[in-house]
Design a protein around this motif. Structure first.
Motif, PDB file in Angstrom:
ATOM      1  N   MET A   1     -19.247 -16.592   8.929  1.00 16.85           N
ATOM      2  CA  MET A   1     -18.230 -16.134   7.989  1.00 16.85           C
ATOM      3  C   MET A   1     -16.892 -16.772   8.391  1.00 16.85           C
ATOM      4  SD  MET A   1     -17.790 -13.987   5.316  1.00 16.85           S
ATOM      5  CE  MET A   1     -18.992 -12.697   5.423  1.00 16.85           C
ATOM      6  N   LEU A   2     -16.038 -16.917   7.422  1.00 18.87           N
ATOM      7  CA  LEU A   2     -14.718 -17.514   7.610  1.00 18.87           C
ATOM      8  C   LEU A   2     -13.656 -16.482   7.233  1.00 18.87           C
ATOM      9  CD1 LEU A   2     -12.975 -20.056   8.164  1.00 18.87           C
ATOM     10  CD2 LEU A   2     -13.314 -20.665   5.757  1.00 18.87           C
ATOM     11  N   TYR A   3     -12.682 -16.302   8.128  1.00 14.36           N
ATOM     12  CA  TYR A   3     -11.612 -15.320   7.920  1.00 14.36           C
ATOM     13  C   TYR A   3     -10.248 -15.970   8.078  1.00 14.36           C
ATOM     14  CZ  TYR A   3     -15.072 -11.620   8.232  1.00 14.36           C
ATOM     15  OH  TYR A   3     -16.148 -10.799   8.001  1.00 14.36           O
ATOM     16  N   PHE A   4      -9.251 -15.259   7.515  1.00 12.04           N
ATOM     17  CA  PHE A   4      -7.861 -15.697   7.602  1.00 12.04           C
ATOM     18  C   PHE A   4      -6.972 -14.483   7.881  1.00 12.04           C
ATOM     19  CE2 PHE A   4     -10.160 -18.227   4.493  1.00 12.04           C
ATOM     20  CZ  PHE A   4      -9.976 -19.511   4.977  1.00 12.04           C
ATOM     21  N   ASP A 138       0.818  -5.900  -3.624  1.00 16.40           N
ATOM     22  CA  ASP A 138       1.208  -6.211  -4.999  1.00 16.40           C
ATOM     23  C   ASP A 138       1.516  -7.695  -5.197  1.00 16.40           C
ATOM     24  OD1 ASP A 138       3.485  -5.627  -3.339  1.00 16.40           O
ATOM     25  OD2 ASP A 138       4.737  -5.557  -5.134  1.00 16.40           O
ATOM     26  N   TYR A 139       1.951  -8.382  -4.160  1.00 17.61           N
ATOM     27  CA  TYR A 139       2.248  -9.813  -4.252  1.00 17.61           C
ATOM     28  C   TYR A 139       1.013 -10.601  -4.696  1.00 17.61           C
ATOM     29  CZ  TYR A 139       3.091 -14.595  -2.567  1.00 17.61           C
ATOM     30  OH  TYR A 139       3.211 -15.961  -2.469  1.00 17.61           O
ATOM     31  N   ASN A 140      -0.118 -10.352  -4.056  1.00 18.33           N
ATOM     32  CA  ASN A 140      -1.342 -11.074  -4.396  1.00 18.33           C
ATOM     33  C   ASN A 140      -1.804 -10.732  -5.812  1.00 18.33           C
ATOM     34  OD1 ASN A 140      -1.443 -12.466  -1.946  1.00 18.33           O
ATOM     35  ND2 ASN A 140      -2.542 -10.801  -0.947  1.00 18.33           N
ATOM     36  N   TYR A 141      -1.684  -9.476  -6.200  1.00 20.11           N
ATOM     37  CA  TYR A 141      -2.083  -9.082  -7.558  1.00 20.11           C
ATOM     38  C   TYR A 141      -1.155  -9.680  -8.604  1.00 20.11           C
ATOM     39  CZ  TYR A 141      -5.792  -6.094  -5.912  1.00 20.11           C
ATOM     40  OH  TYR A 141      -6.956  -5.645  -5.346  1.00 20.11           O
ATOM     41  N   ASN A 142       0.124  -9.796  -8.298  1.00 21.43           N
ATOM     42  CA  ASN A 142       1.059 -10.453  -9.230  1.00 21.43           C
ATOM     43  C   ASN A 142       0.716 -11.931  -9.396  1.00 21.43           C
ATOM     44  OD1 ASN A 142       2.539  -8.165  -9.880  1.00 21.43           O
ATOM     45  ND2 ASN A 142       4.010  -8.481  -8.231  1.00 21.43           N
ATOM     46  N   ASN A 143       0.359 -12.590  -8.298  1.00 18.73           N
ATOM     47  CA  ASN A 143      -0.058 -13.991  -8.406  1.00 18.73           C
ATOM     48  C   ASN A 143      -1.311 -14.111  -9.270  1.00 18.73           C
ATOM     49  OD1 ASN A 143       2.030 -15.106  -6.935  1.00 18.73           O
ATOM     50  ND2 ASN A 143       0.920 -15.101  -5.009  1.00 18.73           N
ATOM     51  N   LEU A 144      -2.276 -13.227  -9.062  1.00 16.07           N
ATOM     52  CA  LEU A 144      -3.500 -13.233  -9.866  1.00 16.07           C
ATOM     53  C   LEU A 144      -3.171 -13.067 -11.352  1.00 16.07           C
ATOM     54  CD1 LEU A 144      -6.629 -13.131 -10.105  1.00 16.07           C
ATOM     55  CD2 LEU A 144      -6.435 -10.647  -9.725  1.00 16.07           C
ATOM     56  N   LYS A 145      -2.340 -12.082 -11.644  1.00 17.39           N
ATOM     57  CA  LYS A 145      -1.954 -11.799 -13.032  1.00 17.39           C
ATOM     58  C   LYS A 145      -1.277 -13.001 -13.691  1.00 17.39           C
ATOM     59  CE  LYS A 145       1.676  -9.235 -14.509  1.00 17.39           C
ATOM     60  NZ  LYS A 145       2.583  -8.091 -14.465  1.00 17.39           N
ATOM     61  N   ASN A 146      -0.518 -13.756 -12.899  1.00 20.08           N
ATOM     62  CA  ASN A 146       0.225 -14.903 -13.419  1.00 20.08           C
ATOM     63  C   ASN A 146      -0.534 -16.224 -13.298  1.00 20.08           C
ATOM     64  OD1 ASN A 146       2.610 -13.505 -14.283  1.00 20.08           O
ATOM     65  ND2 ASN A 146       3.083 -13.199 -12.113  1.00 20.08           N
ATOM     66  N   GLY A 147      -1.790 -16.160 -12.872  1.00 20.16           N
ATOM     67  CA  GLY A 147      -2.601 -17.368 -12.773  1.00 20.16           C
ATOM     68  C   GLY A 147      -2.182 -18.301 -11.659  1.00 20.16           C
ATOM     69  N   ILE A 148      -1.566 -17.756 -10.615  1.00 17.15           N
ATOM     70  CA  ILE A 148      -1.114 -18.553  -9.466  1.00 17.15           C
ATOM     71  C   ILE A 148      -2.113 -18.337  -8.330  1.00 17.15           C
ATOM     72  CG2 ILE A 148       0.728 -18.936  -7.784  1.00 17.15           C
ATOM     73  CD1 ILE A 148       2.649 -17.714  -9.926  1.00 17.15           C
ATOM     74  N   TYR A 149      -2.785 -19.393  -7.928  1.00 18.19           N
ATOM     75  CA  TYR A 149      -3.816 -19.304  -6.897  1.00 18.19           C
ATOM     76  C   TYR A 149      -3.188 -19.443  -5.498  1.00 18.19           C
ATOM     77  CZ  TYR A 149      -7.365 -19.332 -10.503  1.00 18.19           C
ATOM     78  OH  TYR A 149      -8.151 -18.999 -11.574  1.00 18.19           O
ATOM     79  N   ARG A 150      -2.320 -18.504  -5.211  1.00 17.91           N
ATOM     80  CA  ARG A 150      -1.613 -18.435  -3.929  1.00 17.91           C
ATOM     81  C   ARG A 150      -1.841 -17.024  -3.385  1.00 17.91           C
ATOM     82  NH1 ARG A 150       3.803 -20.140  -5.144  1.00 17.91           N
ATOM     83  NH2 ARG A 150       4.086 -18.055  -5.957  1.00 17.91           N
ATOM     84  N   PHE A 151      -2.274 -16.919  -2.115  1.00 13.27           N
ATOM     85  CA  PHE A 151      -2.664 -15.638  -1.546  1.00 13.27           C
ATOM     86  C   PHE A 151      -2.032 -15.469  -0.173  1.00 13.27           C
ATOM     87  CE2 PHE A 151      -5.443 -12.556   0.448  1.00 13.27           C
ATOM     88  CZ  PHE A 151      -5.872 -11.735  -0.593  1.00 13.27           C
ATOM     89  N   ASP A 152      -1.318 -14.366   0.026  1.00 17.01           N
ATOM     90  CA  ASP A 152      -0.723 -14.034   1.323  1.00 17.01           C
ATOM     91  C   ASP A 152      -1.804 -13.370   2.173  1.00 17.01           C
ATOM     92  OD1 ASP A 152       0.653 -12.979   3.518  1.00 17.01           O
ATOM     93  OD2 ASP A 152       2.383 -12.370   2.339  1.00 17.01           O
ATOM     94  N   VAL A 153      -2.230 -14.040   3.242  1.00 20.47           N
ATOM     95  CA  VAL A 153      -3.264 -13.495   4.130  1.00 20.47           C
ATOM     96  C   VAL A 153      -2.673 -12.668   5.264  1.00 20.47           C
ATOM     97  CG1 VAL A 153      -4.945 -15.307   3.608  1.00 20.47           C
ATOM     98  CG2 VAL A 153      -3.394 -15.587   5.565  1.00 20.47           C
ATOM     99  N   GLY A 154      -1.357 -12.472   5.250  1.00 19.53           N
ATOM    100  CA  GLY A 154      -0.706 -11.695   6.300  1.00 19.53           C
ATOM    101  C   GLY A 154      -1.221 -10.266   6.361  1.00 19.53           C
ATOM    102  N   VAL A 155      -1.149  -9.691   7.551  1.00 16.66           N
ATOM    103  CA  VAL A 155      -1.663  -8.332   7.737  1.00 16.66           C
ATOM    104  C   VAL A 155      -0.924  -7.320   6.869  1.00 16.66           C
ATOM    105  CG1 VAL A 155      -2.618  -8.739  10.035  1.00 16.66           C
ATOM    106  CG2 VAL A 155      -0.237  -7.963   9.818  1.00 16.66           C
ATOM    107  N   ALA A 157      -0.024  -7.552   3.856  1.00 12.94           N
ATOM    108  CA  ALA A 157      -0.556  -7.571   2.484  1.00 12.94           C
ATOM    109  C   ALA A 157      -2.037  -7.210   2.426  1.00 12.94           C
ATOM    110  CB  ALA A 157      -0.337  -8.949   1.859  1.00 12.94           C
ATOM    111  N   ASN A 158      -2.650  -6.966   3.606  1.00 13.83           N
ATOM    112  CA  ASN A 158      -4.103  -6.804   3.649  1.00 13.83           C
ATOM    113  C   ASN A 158      -4.557  -5.692   4.594  1.00 13.83           C
ATOM    114  OD1 ASN A 158      -5.096  -9.159   1.922  1.00 13.83           O
ATOM    115  ND2 ASN A 158      -3.588 -10.108   3.261  1.00 13.83           N
ATOM    116  N   ASN A 159      -3.892  -4.567   4.515  1.00 16.76           N
ATOM    117  CA  ASN A 159      -4.300  -3.385   5.276  1.00 16.76           C
ATOM    118  C   ASN A 159      -4.449  -3.670   6.771  1.00 16.76           C
ATOM    119  OD1 ASN A 159      -4.900  -0.605   5.347  1.00 16.76           O
ATOM    120  ND2 ASN A 159      -7.100  -1.005   5.254  1.00 16.76           N
TER     121      ASN A 159
END
Length: 174
Positions: A1-4, A138-155, A157-159
């Motif tokens: 598996m690959l993680y970030f 919410d940052y990642n969901y806003n990018n998804l909603k706007n069609g921007i394939y950019r994802f914050d992998v920081g802790v 933003a990810n529990n």
């Protein structure tokens, strides 16, 4: 598996207040981040840390790295000066880079500590992974909603947990 993951900031007391983390002190934060990492990542998994592991020196970086499972890669952030310390054992990382590109499941991931507006393969389905901003979910969901394939992998933003490549692919493509 690959993680970030990104922006762990081990031993950084001010990050608790700055990023509104749910901890009373750095010991509780460090312990919880280690626990969540090791619950998620197995010894054989690869994990890319997209910067800001710790700004508290080579010895503390080594102490934490030795407690974490997985084959670790570092994409340097603005608080990773410990890797330049002559006392730091760089073999604790499988690689140390400023930028990388990896392909998983036919998806190209662009790995950089900083969010950028355009990246290699942006219009061909590649996904930019970054940290640095201490965003919340919410940052990642806003990018998804706007069609921007950019994802914050920081802790933040990810529990407080590393994120799998499979999760990120399903986030954008399912």
């Amino acid at each position: 598996m690959l993680y970030f993951t990104a922006d762990l900031h081990f031993y950084h007391e001010n990050i608790i207040r700055h990023a509104n983390r749910p901890y009373d002190n750095i010991q509780k934060m460090n312990d919880d981040l280690i626990k969540r990492w090791n619950k998620t990542v197995s010894p054989k998994d690869e994990i890319y840390i997209l910067g800001d592991f710790t700004m508290k020196g080579a010895k503390r970086a080594t102490d934490i790295l030795c407690q974490l499972k997985g084959i670790k890669h570092l994409i340097k952030g603005n608080h990773d000066g410990f890797v330049e310390d002559s006392e730091f054992d760089k073999t604790l990382f499988a690689s140390i880079q400023d930028y990388a590109e990896v392909v998983y499941g036919n998806i190209r991931f662009i790995l950089f500590h900083y969010p950028i507006l355009e990246w290699n393969g942006m219009y061909k389905g590649s996904i930019l992974l970054h940290g640095h901003q201490h965003n919340h979910v919410d940052y990642n969901y806003n990018n998804l909603k706007n069609g921007i394939y950019r994802f914050d992998v920081g802790v933040d933003a990810n529990n407080m947990t590393p994120v799998s490549a499979e999760y990120i692919i399903s986030f954008f493509y399912v």
